[in-house]
Motif scaffolding. Structure first.
Motif, PDB file in Angstrom:
ATOM      1  N   LEU A  37       0.861  -1.161   0.148  1.00 16.41           N
ATOM      2  CA  LEU A  37       0.053  -0.091  -0.121  1.00 16.41           C
ATOM      3  C   LEU A  37       0.942   1.296  -0.144  1.00 16.41           C
ATOM      4  N   MET A  38       0.932   1.885  -1.140  1.00 18.30           N
ATOM      5  CA  MET A  38       1.828   3.050  -1.330  1.00 18.30           C
ATOM      6  C   MET A  38       1.676   4.280  -1.154  1.00 18.30           C
ATOM      7  N   HIS A  39       0.291   4.893  -1.360  1.00 26.64           N
ATOM      8  CA  HIS A  39       0.052   6.146  -1.156  1.00 26.64           C
ATOM      9  C   HIS A  39      -1.506   6.616  -1.079  1.00 26.64           C
ATOM     10  N   THR A  40      -1.853   7.304  -0.282  1.00 23.86           N
ATOM     11  CA  THR A  40      -3.337   7.703  -0.291  1.00 23.86           C
ATOM     12  C   THR A  40      -3.420   9.098  -0.620  1.00 23.86           C
ATOM     13  N   GLU A  41      -4.369   9.481  -1.427  1.00 27.34           N
ATOM     14  CA  GLU A  41      -4.674  10.609  -1.855  1.00 27.34           C
ATOM     15  C   GLU A  41      -6.097  11.260  -1.810  1.00 27.34           C
ATOM     16  N   VAL A  42      -6.346  12.128  -1.058  1.00 26.58           N
ATOM     17  CA  VAL A  42      -7.844  12.484  -0.913  1.00 26.58           C
ATOM     18  C   VAL A  42      -7.833  14.159  -1.395  1.00 26.58           C
ATOM     19  N   PRO A  43      -8.643  14.601  -2.318  1.00 30.81           N
ATOM     20  CA  PRO A  43      -8.640  15.864  -2.572  1.00 30.81           C
ATOM     21  C   PRO A  43      -9.284  16.695  -1.469  1.00 30.81           C
ATOM     22  N   ASP A  44      -8.706  17.991  -1.373  1.00 27.99           N
ATOM     23  CA  ASP A  44      -9.134  18.940  -0.238  1.00 27.99           C
ATOM     24  C   ASP A  44     -10.775  18.857  -0.023  1.00 27.99           C
ATOM     25  N   LYS A  45     -11.485  19.057  -1.245  1.00 30.20           N
ATOM     26  CA  LYS A  45     -12.956  19.226  -1.203  1.00 30.20           C
ATOM     27  C   LYS A  45     -13.414  17.921  -0.464  1.00 30.20           C
ATOM     28  N   LEU A  46     -12.856  16.568  -0.549  1.00 34.52           N
ATOM     29  CA  LEU A  46     -13.379  15.453   0.326  1.00 34.52           C
ATOM     30  C   LEU A  46     -12.929  15.357   1.456  1.00 34.52           C
ATOM     31  N   GLU A  47     -11.813  15.804   2.170  1.00 35.78           N
ATOM     32  CA  GLU A  47     -11.152  15.869   3.181  1.00 35.78           C
ATOM     33  C   GLU A  47     -12.128  15.835   4.517  1.00 35.78           C
ATOM     34  N   GLY A  48     -12.092  15.064   5.663  1.00 41.05           N
ATOM     35  CA  GLY A  48     -12.684  15.270   6.773  1.00 41.05           C
ATOM     36  C   GLY A  48     -14.149  14.205   6.418  1.00 41.05           C
ATOM     37  N   LEU A  68      -3.408 -12.251   0.495  1.00 42.87           N
ATOM     38  CA  LEU A  68      -2.216 -11.295   0.068  1.00 42.87           C
ATOM     39  C   LEU A  68      -1.868 -10.785   1.300  1.00 42.87           C
ATOM     40  N   PRO A  69      -0.402 -11.150   2.053  1.00 46.45           N
ATOM     41  CA  PRO A  69       0.462 -10.427   2.803  1.00 46.45           C
ATOM     42  C   PRO A  69       0.423  -8.990   2.573  1.00 46.45           C
ATOM     43  N   VAL A  70       0.104  -7.984   3.803  1.00 46.48           N
ATOM     44  CA  VAL A  70       0.502  -6.742   3.185  1.00 46.48           C
ATOM     45  C   VAL A  70       1.660  -5.889   3.551  1.00 46.48           C
ATOM     46  N   MET A  71       2.374  -5.033   2.942  1.00 44.66           N
ATOM     47  CA  MET A  71       3.416  -4.223   3.150  1.00 44.66           C
ATOM     48  C   MET A  71       2.794  -2.732   3.171  1.00 44.66           C
ATOM     49  N   VAL A  72       3.137  -1.892   4.167  1.00 46.07           N
ATOM     50  CA  VAL A  72       2.413  -0.500   4.270  1.00 46.07           C
ATOM     51  C   VAL A  72       3.524   0.527   4.124  1.00 46.07           C
ATOM     52  N   TYR A  73       3.545   1.284   3.081  1.00 42.93           N
ATOM     53  CA  TYR A  73       4.450   2.246   2.960  1.00 42.93           C
ATOM     54  C   TYR A  73       3.961   3.477   2.857  1.00 42.93           C
ATOM     55  N   CYS A  74       2.654   3.816   3.112  1.00 42.27           N
ATOM     56  CA  CYS A  74       1.692   4.792   3.093  1.00 42.27           C
ATOM     57  C   CYS A  74       1.732   5.471   4.408  1.00 42.27           C
ATOM     58  N   PRO A  75       2.045   6.623   4.968  1.00 38.54           N
ATOM     59  CA  PRO A  75       2.036   7.040   5.995  1.00 38.54           C
ATOM     60  C   PRO A  75       0.427   7.250   6.662  1.00 38.54           C
ATOM     61  N   PHE A  76      -0.336   7.604   6.013  1.00 42.53           N
ATOM     62  CA  PHE A  76      -1.623   7.640   6.409  1.00 42.53           C
ATOM     63  C   PHE A  76      -2.128   6.128   6.790  1.00 42.53           C
ATOM     64  N   VAL A  77      -1.965   5.177   5.800  1.00 43.44           N
ATOM     65  CA  VAL A  77      -2.321   3.685   6.371  1.00 43.44           C
ATOM     66  C   VAL A  77      -1.548   3.196   7.360  1.00 43.44           C
ATOM     67  N   ALA A  78      -0.336   3.784   7.899  1.00 43.84           N
ATOM     68  CA  ALA A  78       0.438   3.279   8.812  1.00 43.84           C
ATOM     69  C   ALA A  78      -0.521   3.860  10.091  1.00 43.84           C
TER      70      ALA A  78
END
Length: 103
Positions: A37-48, A68-78
């Motif tokens: 899991l690499m990166h999460t992106e949420v546009p400002d309009k949809l935050e919160g 599937l075993p998971v590896m987490v690289y995304c800070p949000f997912v961590a």
């Protein structure tokens, strides 16, 4: 938060939510039999609205269903995983033990 529809865009390797003409996504890659899991992106309009959390939950459900075993690289997912430790069982044990953000 109202339920959102999440799709798996396999071509772009993203779990996606389209809402109000915006696209939120969690990008993933397959690596040595794992899902990273690499990166999460949420546009400002949809935050919160809990969309990033819904994407993380979906990703772990997907990993569990596909064994599937998971590896987490995304800070949000961590950070999400720290609040939802019941999902740690899906982490790749070799990766989990070596990654300081997941201890």
């Amino acid at each position: 938060m109202a339920p959102v529809t999440i799709i798996n865009n396999e071509q772009q390797q993203q779990f996606q939510v389209r809402l109000e003409d915006e696209l939120a996504y969690l990008e993933y890659r397959f690596y040595k039999g794992d899902i990273a899991l690499m990166h999460t992106e949420v546009p400002d309009k949809l935050e919160g609205r809990g969309i990033a959390s819904a994407l993380a939950e979906y990703a772990f459900k997907y990993a569990r269903e596909h064994r599937l075993p998971v590896m987490v690289y995304c800070p949000f997912v961590a950070s999400w995983l720290k609040k939802h430790p019941e999902n740690r069982d899906v982490l790749d044990p070799k990766y989990r033990d070596d990654h300081p953000n997941l201890r």
